[in-house]
Design a protein around this motif. Structure first.
Motif, PDB file in Angstrom:
ATOM      1  N   ILE A 111      42.534  15.523  36.392  1.00  0.00           N
ATOM      2  CA  ILE A 111      43.182  14.987  35.186  1.00  0.00           C
ATOM      3  C   ILE A 111      42.145  14.990  34.066  1.00  0.00           C
ATOM      4  O   ILE A 111      41.002  14.576  34.280  1.00  0.00           O
ATOM      5  N   PHE A 112      42.561  15.464  32.892  1.00  0.00           N
ATOM      6  CA  PHE A 112      41.621  15.590  31.780  1.00  0.00           C
ATOM      7  C   PHE A 112      42.047  14.706  30.617  1.00  0.00           C
ATOM      8  O   PHE A 112      43.212  14.327  30.500  1.00  0.00           O
ATOM      9  N   GLN A 113      41.082  14.460  29.764  1.00  0.00           N
ATOM     10  CA  GLN A 113      41.310  13.642  28.567  1.00  0.00           C
ATOM     11  C   GLN A 113      42.427  14.230  27.699  1.00  0.00           C
ATOM     12  O   GLN A 113      43.249  13.516  27.155  1.00  0.00           O
ATOM     13  N   SER A 114      42.461  15.552  27.589  1.00  0.00           N
ATOM     14  CA  SER A 114      43.406  16.190  26.663  1.00  0.00           C
ATOM     15  C   SER A 114      44.642  16.730  27.384  1.00  0.00           C
ATOM     16  O   SER A 114      45.303  17.630  26.882  1.00  0.00           O
ATOM     17  N   TYR A 115      44.935  16.192  28.552  1.00  0.00           N
ATOM     18  CA  TYR A 115      46.129  16.478  29.370  1.00  0.00           C
ATOM     19  C   TYR A 115      46.170  17.915  29.900  1.00  0.00           C
ATOM     20  O   TYR A 115      46.505  18.136  31.043  1.00  0.00           O
ATOM     21  N   ASN A 116      45.864  18.896  29.017  1.00  0.00           N
ATOM     22  CA  ASN A 116      45.855  20.316  29.425  1.00  0.00           C
ATOM     23  C   ASN A 116      47.173  20.779  30.047  1.00  0.00           C
ATOM     24  O   ASN A 116      47.164  21.525  31.028  1.00  0.00           O
ATOM     25  N   LEU A 117      48.281  20.341  29.488  1.00  0.00           N
ATOM     26  CA  LEU A 117      49.580  20.807  29.991  1.00  0.00           C
ATOM     27  C   LEU A 117      49.925  22.154  29.343  1.00  0.00           C
ATOM     28  O   LEU A 117      49.439  22.466  28.258  1.00  0.00           O
ATOM     29  N   ILE A 118      50.767  22.906  30.007  1.00  0.00           N
ATOM     30  CA  ILE A 118      51.218  24.177  29.431  1.00  0.00           C
ATOM     31  C   ILE A 118      52.428  23.876  28.542  1.00  0.00           C
ATOM     32  O   ILE A 118      53.459  23.381  29.004  1.00  0.00           O
ATOM     33  N   GLN A 119      52.233  24.144  27.255  1.00  0.00           N
ATOM     34  CA  GLN A 119      53.191  23.668  26.238  1.00  0.00           C
ATOM     35  C   GLN A 119      54.570  24.308  26.342  1.00  0.00           C
ATOM     36  O   GLN A 119      55.568  23.689  25.989  1.00  0.00           O
ATOM     37  N   VAL A 120      54.636  25.563  26.798  1.00  0.00           N
ATOM     38  CA  VAL A 120      55.945  26.243  26.837  1.00  0.00           C
ATOM     39  C   VAL A 120      56.733  25.892  28.096  1.00  0.00           C
ATOM     40  O   VAL A 120      57.868  26.310  28.258  1.00  0.00           O
ATOM     41  N   MET A 121      56.127  25.123  28.971  1.00  0.00           N
ATOM     42  CA  MET A 121      56.813  24.749  30.209  1.00  0.00           C
ATOM     43  C   MET A 121      57.305  23.313  30.147  1.00  0.00           C
ATOM     44  O   MET A 121      56.694  22.473  29.482  1.00  0.00           O
ATOM     45  N   THR A 122      58.379  23.030  30.888  1.00  0.00           N
ATOM     46  CA  THR A 122      58.851  21.649  30.990  1.00  0.00           C
ATOM     47  C   THR A 122      57.872  20.863  31.868  1.00  0.00           C
ATOM     48  O   THR A 122      57.014  21.451  32.549  1.00  0.00           O
ATOM     49  N   GLU A 164      57.513  17.143  23.272  1.00  0.00           N
ATOM     50  CA  GLU A 164      58.589  16.155  23.079  1.00  0.00           C
ATOM     51  C   GLU A 164      58.227  14.797  23.685  1.00  0.00           C
ATOM     52  O   GLU A 164      59.069  13.903  23.727  1.00  0.00           O
ATOM     53  N   LEU A 165      57.010  14.676  24.159  1.00  0.00           N
ATOM     54  CA  LEU A 165      56.600  13.447  24.854  1.00  0.00           C
ATOM     55  C   LEU A 165      55.488  12.731  24.109  1.00  0.00           C
ATOM     56  O   LEU A 165      54.718  13.353  23.372  1.00  0.00           O
ATOM     57  N   SER A 166      55.385  11.413  24.352  1.00  0.00           N
ATOM     58  CA  SER A 166      54.255  10.650  23.803  1.00  0.00           C
ATOM     59  C   SER A 166      52.988  11.012  24.571  1.00  0.00           C
ATOM     60  O   SER A 166      53.059  11.638  25.640  1.00  0.00           O
ATOM     61  N   GLY A 167      51.840  10.592  24.037  1.00  0.00           N
ATOM     62  CA  GLY A 167      50.564  10.855  24.722  1.00  0.00           C
ATOM     63  C   GLY A 167      50.555  10.291  26.132  1.00  0.00           C
ATOM     64  O   GLY A 167      50.134  10.943  27.081  1.00  0.00           O
ATOM     65  N   GLY A 168      51.035   9.057  26.264  1.00  0.00           N
ATOM     66  CA  GLY A 168      51.051   8.408  27.582  1.00  0.00           C
ATOM     67  C   GLY A 168      51.947   9.165  28.555  1.00  0.00           C
ATOM     68  O   GLY A 168      51.606   9.330  29.727  1.00  0.00           O
ATOM     69  N   GLN A 169      53.091   9.651  28.031  1.00  0.00           N
ATOM     70  CA  GLN A 169      54.001  10.410  28.905  1.00  0.00           C
ATOM     71  C   GLN A 169      53.377  11.745  29.303  1.00  0.00           C
ATOM     72  O   GLN A 169      53.520  12.193  30.438  1.00  0.00           O
ATOM     73  N   ASP A 189      38.854  12.751  34.357  1.00  0.00           N
ATOM     74  CA  ASP A 189      37.746  12.741  33.400  1.00  0.00           C
ATOM     75  C   ASP A 189      38.212  12.136  32.079  1.00  0.00           C
ATOM     76  O   ASP A 189      38.892  12.791  31.297  1.00  0.00           O
ATOM     77  N   GLU A 190      37.845  10.889  31.859  1.00  0.00           N
ATOM     78  CA  GLU A 190      38.242  10.122  30.662  1.00  0.00           C
ATOM     79  C   GLU A 190      39.752  10.223  30.397  1.00  0.00           C
ATOM     80  O   GLU A 190      40.178  10.632  29.307  1.00  0.00           O
ATOM     81  N   PRO A 191      40.564   9.834  31.389  1.00  0.00           N
ATOM     82  CA  PRO A 191      42.015  10.040  31.261  1.00  0.00           C
ATOM     83  C   PRO A 191      42.658   9.180  30.179  1.00  0.00           C
ATOM     84  O   PRO A 191      43.792   9.437  29.798  1.00  0.00           O
ATOM     85  N   THR A 192      41.947   8.173  29.685  1.00  0.00           N
ATOM     86  CA  THR A 192      42.556   7.277  28.691  1.00  0.00           C
ATOM     87  C   THR A 192      41.945   7.451  27.300  1.00  0.00           C
ATOM     88  O   THR A 192      42.308   6.736  26.377  1.00  0.00           O
ATOM     89  N   ALA A 193      41.041   8.405  27.157  1.00  0.00           N
ATOM     90  CA  ALA A 193      40.275   8.495  25.905  1.00  0.00           C
ATOM     91  C   ALA A 193      41.140   8.798  24.687  1.00  0.00           C
ATOM     92  O   ALA A 193      40.799   8.401  23.577  1.00  0.00           O
ATOM     93  N   ASN A 194      42.262   9.501  24.891  1.00  0.00           N
ATOM     94  CA  ASN A 194      43.117   9.828  23.741  1.00  0.00           C
ATOM     95  C   ASN A 194      44.290   8.872  23.593  1.00  0.00           C
ATOM     96  O   ASN A 194      45.218   9.145  22.840  1.00  0.00           O
ATOM     97  N   LEU A 195      44.268   7.780  24.344  1.00  0.00           N
ATOM     98  CA  LEU A 195      45.429   6.872  24.341  1.00  0.00           C
ATOM     99  C   LEU A 195      45.059   5.536  23.715  1.00  0.00           C
ATOM    100  O   LEU A 195      43.891   5.136  23.737  1.00  0.00           O
ATOM    101  N   ASP A 196      46.073   4.836  23.195  1.00  0.00           N
ATOM    102  CA  ASP A 196      45.802   3.491  22.690  1.00  0.00           C
ATOM    103  C   ASP A 196      45.537   2.561  23.869  1.00  0.00           C
ATOM    104  O   ASP A 196      45.787   2.932  25.029  1.00  0.00           O
TER     105      ASP A 196
END
Ligand SMILES: Nc1ncnc2c1ncn2[C@@H]1O[C@H](COP(=O)(O)OP(=O)(O)O)[C@@H](O)[C@H]1O
Ligand SMILES: [Mg+2]
Length: 259
Positions: A111-122, A164-169, A189-196
């Motif tokens: 798990i990374f700080q910046s989520y690293n999800l593939i944007q074109v995928m659900t 379409e999701l919040s940072g936490g989602q 690795d810093e999984p909460t760094a980009n979250l409130d």
């Protein structure tokens, strides 16, 4: 009588007695030097650490202290300059290409700080992708993916894309993806760094819940003291060296000090 090297190794990995914890990750004198032209950066200066099966370990240190470098060494993503990393008693450096791929795909979830999800995928597709690499049939993967998304509280967003999701989602989705192949270890690795703060704490609660429900070992890096309360153990790293280990009960969270 002095022990032979073989005996020392056997002793190092002796089966734990009843009630004792099993070491799942062992880093021994890990050093990492990055070379940039004529400059050398000593990112790790000899990190030695045992991580036990089923624990939630936080690695705490300021930016640049070597947390990500240690994670990359533990996770088989980059080779240390010297020292050893053992996962389940296996020396990671001895693994061939396929075994290393297996480790990265099946044993460890990242798990990374910046989520690293593939944007074109659900969300669901993001979660089932690593299952496809592991050879799971698509229908089975879909069922498992939906189950994991529900587990992380994202069942209702399975068919949404990351934008379409919040940072936490999005981080929940990334956590679900890390769980895709039922890993023994989660490296966050810093999984909460980009979250409130509140969302960050929700993420830590979720990881702590997964630790219990799935009996997974969690190693989470942070530079935020507020994210440590749920840990079983905290290790401080400074300038590439592990300087201190503590239990959360030894920390005065109101002052940010260790007793
Ligand atoms: N690929 C790289 N090349 C050169 N220096 C690097 C590289 N990655 C990290 N570093 C340096 O190594 C040190 C530790 O970095 P890092 O492990 O990313 O720390 P942290 O995750 O705690 O912020 C820092 O001084 C950083 O600048
Ligand atoms: Mg880092």
């Amino acid at each position: 009588m002095s022990l032979t090297a073989q005996e020392k190794l056997a002793d190092l990995f002796a089966e734990p007695a009843a009630g004792q914890r099993r070491t799942i990750i062992r880093a021994v004198d890990v050093k990492k030097v990055y070379r940039m032209g004529t400059q050398e950066v000593h990112a790790l200066r000899g990190a030695t650490l045992d991580i036990f099966q089923g624990e939630y370990l936080s690695i705490m240190g300021p930016s640049g202290s070597g947390k990500s470098t240690l994670f990359n060494a533990i996770g088989g993503l980059s080779k240390p300059s010297s020292g050893k990393v053992y996962i389940n008693q296996v020396d990671v450096a001895q693994l061939d290409h396929n075994e290393l791929a297996w480790l990265r795909c099946r044993t460890i979830g990242y798990i990374f700080q910046s989520y690293n999800l593939i944007q074109v995928m659900t969300c669901l597709e993001n979660v089932t992708l690593p299952m496809a690499f592991a050879g799971l049939e698509s229908e089975e993967a879909r069922d498992k993916g939906l189950h994991i998304l529900k587990l992380v509280g994202l069942g209702h967003r399975a068919l949404h894309k990351p934008a379409e999701l919040s940072g936490g989602q999005q981080q929940r989705c990334a956590i679900a993806r890390a769980l895709a192949n039922s890993p023994e270890i989660i490296l966050a690795d810093e999984p909460t760094a980009n979250l409130d703060l509140r969302t960050g704490e929700e993420m830590i609660d979720l990881l702590a819940k997964l630790k219990v429900e799935l009996n997974v070992t969690i190693v989470s890096a942070t530079h935020d003291l507020k994210m440590l309360q749920k840990s079983d153990r905290i290790v401080w790293i400074a300038d590439g060296v592990i300087v201190k280990t503590a239990h959360p009960s030894e920390i005065d969270f109101s002052k940010g000090e260790v007793h």
